[in-house]
Design a protein around this motif. Structure first.
Motif, mmCIF file in Angstrom:
data_model
loop_
_atom_site.group_PDB
_atom_site.id
_atom_site.type_symbol
_atom_site.label_atom_id
_atom_site.label_comp_id
_atom_site.label_asym_id
_atom_site.label_seq_id
_atom_site.Cartn_x
_atom_site.Cartn_y
_atom_site.Cartn_z
ATOM 1 N N MET A 79 0.842 -1.201 0.000
ATOM 2 C CA MET A 79 0.000 0.000 0.000
ATOM 3 C C MET A 79 0.877 1.250 0.000
ATOM 4 O O MET A 79 1.883 1.311 0.702
ATOM 5 N N THR A 80 0.500 2.224 -0.791
ATOM 6 C CA THR A 80 1.168 3.525 -0.804
ATOM 7 C C THR A 80 0.191 4.578 -0.300
ATOM 8 O O THR A 80 -0.945 4.660 -0.772
ATOM 9 N N LYS A 81 0.636 5.358 0.662
ATOM 10 C CA LYS A 81 -0.192 6.411 1.255
ATOM 11 C C LYS A 81 0.292 7.752 0.721
ATOM 12 O O LYS A 81 1.478 8.079 0.845
ATOM 13 N N ILE A 82 -0.610 8.507 0.104
ATOM 14 C CA ILE A 82 -0.215 9.761 -0.544
ATOM 15 C C ILE A 82 -1.068 10.923 -0.032
ATOM 16 O O ILE A 82 -2.283 10.946 -0.224
ATOM 17 N N TYR A 83 -0.407 11.864 0.624
ATOM 18 C CA TYR A 83 -1.039 13.140 0.956
ATOM 19 C C TYR A 83 -0.828 14.078 -0.228
ATOM 20 O O TYR A 83 0.242 14.072 -0.851
ATOM 21 N N LEU A 84 -1.829 14.882 -0.523
ATOM 22 C CA LEU A 84 -1.715 15.845 -1.616
ATOM 23 C C LEU A 84 -2.153 17.217 -1.119
ATOM 24 O O LEU A 84 -3.121 17.340 -0.366
ATOM 25 N N THR A 85 -1.427 18.235 -1.560
ATOM 26 C CA THR A 85 -1.804 19.598 -1.192
ATOM 27 C C THR A 85 -1.519 20.565 -2.332
ATOM 28 O O THR A 85 -0.763 20.261 -3.257
ATOM 29 N N ARG A 86 -2.158 21.711 -2.243
ATOM 30 C CA ARG A 86 -1.915 22.803 -3.180
ATOM 31 C C ARG A 86 -0.919 23.772 -2.539
ATOM 32 O O ARG A 86 -0.825 23.869 -1.315
ATOM 33 N N HIS A 87 -0.196 24.485 -3.363
ATOM 34 C CA HIS A 87 0.728 25.513 -2.867
ATOM 35 C C HIS A 87 -0.021 26.573 -2.062
ATOM 36 O O HIS A 87 -1.242 26.715 -2.157
ATOM 37 N N GLY A 88 0.728 27.359 -1.286
ATOM 38 C CA GLY A 88 0.138 28.462 -0.532
ATOM 39 C C GLY A 88 -0.301 29.605 -1.441
ATOM 40 O O GLY A 88 0.059 29.659 -2.625
ATOM 41 N N GLN A 89 -1.069 30.514 -0.870
ATOM 42 C CA GLN A 89 -1.563 31.675 -1.626
ATOM 43 C C GLN A 89 -0.397 32.447 -2.243
ATOM 44 O O GLN A 89 0.640 32.636 -1.623
ATOM 45 N N LEU A 127 3.803 3.236 -7.548
ATOM 46 C CA LEU A 127 4.562 2.019 -7.831
ATOM 47 C C LEU A 127 5.995 2.125 -7.313
ATOM 48 O O LEU A 127 6.530 1.190 -6.702
ATOM 49 N N ASP A 128 6.605 3.289 -7.539
ATOM 50 C CA ASP A 128 7.997 3.488 -7.137
ATOM 51 C C ASP A 128 8.163 3.596 -5.628
ATOM 52 O O ASP A 128 9.279 3.419 -5.106
ATOM 53 N N ASN A 129 7.082 3.933 -4.925
ATOM 54 C CA ASN A 129 7.159 4.173 -3.484
ATOM 55 C C ASN A 129 6.211 3.260 -2.704
ATOM 56 O O ASN A 129 5.646 3.648 -1.681
ATOM 57 N N GLU A 130 6.072 2.050 -3.187
ATOM 58 C CA GLU A 130 5.153 1.105 -2.549
ATOM 59 C C GLU A 130 5.513 0.900 -1.072
ATOM 60 O O GLU A 130 6.676 0.718 -0.719
ATOM 61 N N GLY A 131 4.482 0.980 -0.239
ATOM 62 C CA GLY A 131 4.678 0.800 1.193
ATOM 63 C C GLY A 131 5.116 2.056 1.923
ATOM 64 O O GLY A 131 5.298 2.034 3.141
ATOM 65 N N LYS A 132 5.285 3.158 1.191
ATOM 66 C CA LYS A 132 5.755 4.402 1.799
ATOM 67 C C LYS A 132 4.623 5.416 1.942
ATOM 68 O O LYS A 132 3.533 5.246 1.395
ATOM 69 N N THR A 133 4.909 6.471 2.693
ATOM 70 C CA THR A 133 4.000 7.607 2.829
ATOM 71 C C THR A 133 4.674 8.814 2.206
ATOM 72 O O THR A 133 5.805 9.160 2.578
ATOM 73 N N ILE A 134 4.016 9.440 1.239
ATOM 74 C CA ILE A 134 4.612 10.583 0.557
ATOM 75 C C ILE A 134 3.644 11.759 0.548
ATOM 76 O O ILE A 134 2.436 11.596 0.712
ATOM 77 N N LEU A 135 4.206 12.933 0.377
ATOM 78 C CA LEU A 135 3.422 14.159 0.229
ATOM 79 C C LEU A 135 3.680 14.723 -1.152
ATOM 80 O O LEU A 135 4.836 14.886 -1.554
#
Length: 207
Positions: free
Chosen positions: A1-11, A138-146
């Protein structure tokens, strides 16, 4: 499992001025800096293996502020840059609406009809960003990335994850500055846990 947080840049300065940015860039405002710092504080206790940012300056600066003093690798990625808006980039939205009324209406209200002669359409961004997230998972399977990227890219990614048609790309949560989303990739499937969360904002802010 890969856990991915996603965010937008600041104002950014152009956000405040009402200019379309696309692949062009402008600096974070003082509020934009605070927004990134707020998100960084809220993620302080979350284990993070990697931060991947759009190569646009506003996204990289946001990523650096979120990382703060934590020892987390940070990579930049051209394929996570904002939608290419062609000749609209750097122009005020009011000017675009005046000189390109039908195209502007399509962009915001009928995205499946939007066409750009010099840039990208929404379907192209969905394909570009979706393919890149598949590879990152796929490249970061098992990891948590932002992943730090942009508003249109985030909406297109959510359409990709949820298999929504292009006409519905704007449906769902609006991606305010440094809003946070969380998805997981496991057993060949995407699961969206939440999207567009701004609970970490310490004051009301503009997109």
């Amino acid at each position: 499992m890969t856990k991915i947080y996603l965010t937008r840049h600041g104002q950014t300065e152009w956000n405040v001025e009402g200019r379309m940015q696309g692949t062009q860039d402008s600096a974070l405002t003082s509020l934009g800096v605070k927004q990134a710092e707020w998100l960084g504080s809220s993620l302080q206790s979350e284990p993070m293996d990697l931060i991947i940012s759009s190569s646009s300056g506003r996204a990289v600066k946001t990523a650096e502020l979120i990382r703060g003093t934590r020892n987390i690798p940070l990579e930049t990625n051209d394929r996570l840059k904002e939608i290419n808006l062609g000749e609209w980039e750097g122009r005020l939205q009011s000017q675009i609406q005046k000189f390109f009324p039908y195209e502007y209406k399509h962009f915001w209200e009928e995205p499946h009809l939007y066409e750009s002669t010099e840039g990208e359409d929404f379907a192209e961004v969905i394909e570009r960003a979706g393919r890149e997230l598949e590879q990152l998972a796929l490249d970061n399977e098992g990891k948590t990335i932002l992943v730090v990227t942009h508003a249109v890219v985030l909406k297109c990614l959510m359409a990709y994850f949820e298999e929504k048609p292009v006409r519905d790309v704007w449906s769902g949560a609006y991606m305010h500055s440094t809003s946070l989303s969380l998805v997981e990739r496991a057993a060949g499937e995407w699961k969206v846990h939440f999207q567009g969360d701004t609970a970490h904002h310490e004051a009301s802010s503009s997109p």
